[in-house]
Design an enzyme around this catalytic site. Structure first.
Site, PDB file in Angstrom:
ATOM      1  N   SER A 133      12.512   9.881   6.804  1.00 29.17           N
ATOM      2  CA  SER A 133      13.171   8.610   7.128  1.00 29.17           C
ATOM      3  C   SER A 133      14.416   8.880   7.981  1.00 29.17           C
ATOM      4  O   SER A 133      14.308   9.469   9.052  1.00 29.17           O
ATOM      5  CB  SER A 133      13.505   7.859   5.836  1.00 29.17           C
ATOM      6  OG  SER A 133      13.872   6.533   6.121  1.00 29.17           O
TER       7      SER A 133
ATOM      8  N   ASP B  30       3.174   2.499   5.933  1.00 21.22           N
ATOM      9  CA  ASP B  30       4.638   2.428   5.947  1.00 21.22           C
ATOM     10  C   ASP B  30       5.097   1.150   6.642  1.00 21.22           C
ATOM     11  O   ASP B  30       4.809   0.919   7.804  1.00 21.22           O
ATOM     12  CB  ASP B  30       5.199   3.659   6.686  1.00 21.22           C
ATOM     13  CG  ASP B  30       6.699   3.826   6.527  1.00 21.22           C
ATOM     14  OD1 ASP B  30       7.370   2.878   6.078  1.00 21.22           O
ATOM     15  OD2 ASP B  30       7.206   4.910   6.855  1.00 21.22           O
TER      16      ASP B  30
ATOM     17  N   HIS C 224       6.084   4.429   2.783  1.00 20.30           N
ATOM     18  CA  HIS C 224       7.208   5.196   3.326  1.00 20.30           C
ATOM     19  C   HIS C 224       7.518   6.462   2.525  1.00 20.30           C
ATOM     20  O   HIS C 224       7.918   7.482   3.072  1.00 20.30           O
ATOM     21  CB  HIS C 224       8.442   4.284   3.384  1.00 20.30           C
ATOM     22  CG  HIS C 224       9.591   4.865   4.145  1.00 20.30           C
ATOM     23  ND1 HIS C 224       9.469   5.291   5.442  1.00 20.30           N
ATOM     24  CD2 HIS C 224      10.886   5.080   3.798  1.00 20.30           C
ATOM     25  CE1 HIS C 224      10.645   5.750   5.872  1.00 20.30           C
ATOM     26  NE2 HIS C 224      11.512   5.644   4.880  1.00 20.30           N
TER      27      HIS C 224
END
Length: 728
Positions: free
Chosen positions: A584, A672, A704
């Site tokens: 991320s 995601d 995610h």
């Protein structure tokens, strides 16, 4: 001679199997107090754990119970009660206030694979109710998540409250053939059986609440009357509000809940404690809905005191960073007055309290005196338990003098605290203690109910870093940050350890001194692992959080690189064998680091990385993140501005893709919603065009977090082999 680095795939898989079997402790509840014929007292502690089952490729849940003999002030004797038992199909479960009954929300599948939901009530040694909610057709699926979901007993133990998806009208094609004519009696019976279908509504788009809350769009509050089996949906909640986290008001006169605004459109809620929300009360007699808090803030986790007089909750501004330092507020049910118990802390002074950073209060967090509240909060790189006096506002740590590591509160009931404790080299342990009287909290005496042995091959410590003067932020001068360094215990005689650098995601998140599977595995393989809590991380004061806004891709990148250079200079680590690994925003930083400092890193692994903030803004569930982190104002009604697009691109790793030489492994979750898969694909294509060695793994059914058991296991094997290949 180099220290041995585990590099055989079968041996790495065996190591993964060994360490991934440590279970994680997810919840606990305390049974009623029993007095023996000899005057002694005991209670039962019920705990739920989860564990990866690699053969079944799923996380399994199991329960384990413990007996605690006590004198209401200290634990006299404690022991496990029987063996573990796997729990099947339970989505939610709650004991009634007296402990005499238990409610369970359960899902089952029939032979056709159709899923059904049942609400059960258990009493003593039998199931006394089982209601098929699916068949009642009063609402859609029941919410079991920790954002909206709840299963709350009324104080009288006659009703159950829960949250479900609003029932949608049935839809059918304009061209569906007409059914044959029916007699009036048959037509009436058919109408009673099902609602009339609406034509042309088959493909209407319903917004949902984003990452991990997919298909959760319009929650409604539902009440089951246990005696009559009747389910009713509360009609008084305003149309523009999504209700959740509900409980029964004092005296069962109504329901208190958190409501999130979903106008003009829904933004992702998971890990976003900055969404406009408030606390409401629905009066069940008059049907009116009343606002109990500010309506221009972000508010969550309301919790009612044992004497039913006060509600505490957490509060943030309804904008800005997704996670930040929070206020602890309190609403008095009878005076209707709201007070701030603990304020936002701009900056830590002299090693003191750094503020409250908590995604949720424990469902049971009040002391018996209805004056003190217990919660866990991040304090720099450690998660601690604190007790807050709601009258004086004083804060006292319950864990400061204990072993270095991190603590999470599971529950507190009749002043018996149940907590989870772990360290980077020790899996979770179950701890219990009695909360001492007010003013003597520091004397708390923790007892371990479930031991875990530290892994002797891993050593770790926490480093504090002060950025060099030229990297200081003049607006927020003098901020420090930290890093957690794991390394193999056995130091090599001559050669040095390869180093894996890992910045966390968020960016307003933090690595704590707790058990983490991947860093422990890498360390056992022979790597040193550096977990960097750069400026902007939670737990260091609100100034640290704010200092990063408008400086992502610069300040955070420099912090990580400065930390790496310090460790390479001081430690037993090899400057020729350094890799970077992040997910991320940590992936965003990993891609920045290999672009801005191409000579440092010999391998890179990025999981669902943000690579182009400008192209992400139109497809993510959190478009506000893209502008806020780039230092730009966010307005849900604003049109795209080309100048803002340019600024978002300038702070993105894509700016530096020309400089990248480091081999890159990309790991992407196909489902995601936070950082859409197209981000990883955009970087993959750019690297391939430049001739950089690149590999991309795409995990179907994963969002995610890439936390599916199969994706997590396969992901680690690929990471390990990629690092070995490129750090030779």
């Amino acid at each position: 001679m180099e220290p041995p680095l585990l590099n055989d795939a079968e041996e790495i898989a065996a190591l993964y199997r060994e360490l991934s079997q440590f279970p994680s402790l997810s919840s606990a509840s305390i049974g009623p107090e029993v007095t023996t014929q000899y005057g002694g007292k005991y209670c039962n502690v019920y705990t739920e754990w989860s564990q990866r089952d690699l053969e079944r490729a799923e996380n399994i849940k199991f329960c384990h119970q413990y007996l605690i003999f006590h004198d209401s002030h200290s634990i006299v004797y404690s022991s496990p009660s029987g063996n573990c038992t796997e729990i099947k199909g339970e989505l939610l479960s709650r004991d009634s206030p007296s402990g005499a009954q238990k409610a369970v929300l359960r899902k089952t599948s029939n032979t056709k694979g159709e899923e059904k939901q049942f609400l059960e009530v258990w009493e003593k040694n039998r199931k006394v109710k089982s209601i098929e909610l699916t068949a009642l057709e009063k609402h859609g699926q029941v919410y079991e998540d920790d954002q909206f979901g709840c299963l709350a007993w009324s104080h009288s133990e006659t009703h159950l409250l829960y949250v479900a998806e609003k029932k949608r009208p049935k839809a059918e094609s304009f061209f569906k053939p007409k059914a044959p004519e029916l007699s009036s009696e048959e037509e009436l019976a058919k109408t009673e059986r099902r609602d009339k279908a609406i034509k042309g509504e088959q493909f209407v788009f319903y917004e949902d609440w984003g990452e991990t809350l997919v298909a959760k769009s319009t929650p409604v509050l539902c009440v089951l009357d246990i005696e009559s089996n009747n389910v009713s949906v509360l009609e008084s909640v305003p149309e523009h509000i999504s209700p959740g986290q509900a409980f029964w008001a004092p005296g069962d006169t109504g329901v208190v809940f958190t409501g999130w605004w979903h106008e003009p459109f829904r933004l992702g809620l998971r890990y976003c404690t900055n969404r406009r929300s408030a606390i409401f009360y629905v009066d069940l007699t008059g049907g009116r809905c009343e606002l109990l808090s500010d309506d221009n803030k972000a508010i969550w986790s309301p919790r009612l005191s044992p004497d039913q007089c006060r509600i505490v909750y957490l509060e943030n501004p309804a904008s800005g960073p997704h996670q930040q330092c929070s206020r602890l507020c309190m609403y008095d049910w009878y005076t209707k007055l709201t007070s701030v118990v603990v304020e936002i802390v701009p900056r830590q002074s002299q090693g003191d309290f750094t503020g409250i950073y908590s995604t949720a209060l424990s469902e049971h967090c009040w002391a018996t005196d209805s004056q003190r509240v217990v919660l866990d909060t991040i304090q720099r790189s450690r998660q601690e338990l604190i007790v807050v006096d709601t009258v004086s506002g004083s804060v006292c740590s319950l864990t400061k003098g204990s072993r270095l590591g991190s603590w999470a509160l599971l529950t507190v009931d009749r002043d018996l605290l149940v907590a989870r404790f772990s360290t980077p080299n020790c899996p979770p342990m179950l701890m219990v203690a009695f909360l001492p009287p007010a003013g003597k909290e520091a004397e708390v005496n923790w007892v371990c109910l479930e031991e875990a042995s530290p892994i002797q091959e891993i050593s770790w410590d926490v480093r504090t870093l002060q950025p060099p003067p030229e990297q200081d932020n003049p607006q927020y001068a003098g901020l420090s940050f930290e890093a957690i360094l794991l390394r193999p215990t056995q130091e090599p005689k001559k050669a040095k350890f390869p180093l894996v650098v890992s910045p966390h995601g968020g960016p307003h998140s933090v690595f704590t001194t707790s058990w983490m599977l991947y860093p422990a595995l890498l360390c056992r393989m022979g790597f040193a692992v550096l977990l960097v809590n750069y400026r902007g991380s939670l737990g260091f004061g609100q100034d640290s959080v704010d200092s990063l806004l408008g400086k992502v891709g610069s300040q955070d990148v420099k912090d990580v690189q400065f930390c790496v250079e310090q460790v390479l200079h001081e430690e037993l680590t090899d400057p020729q064998r350094v890799a970077v690994f992040g997910g991320s925003h940590g992936g965003f930083l990993s891609c920045h680091l290999i672009g801005q400092y191409p000579g440092t890193y010999k391998a890179c692994v990025a999981r669902n990385p943000v690579v182009n903030v400008a192209s992400m803004v139109g497809s993510t569930d959190i478009p506000d993140w893209c502008l806020t982190e780039a230092g730009l104002p966010y307005d849900q009604t604003a049109l795209p501005d080309p100048r803002q697009g340019a600024e978002m691109l300038l702070c993105s790793p894509m700016q530096y893709v020309d400089k990248v030489q480091t081999p890159v492994l990309l790991m992407i979750g196909e489902e995601d919603r936070r950082v859409p898969p197209k981000q990883g694909l955009e970087y993959y294509r750019a690297l391939k065009a430049k001739g950089v060695p690149t590999r991309m793994l795409l995990y179907p059914g994963n969002n995610h977090s890439l936390s599916g058991v199969e994706a997590e296991a396969d992901g680690f094997m690929n990471i390990a082999l990629w690092l070995i290949q490129h750090l030779k």
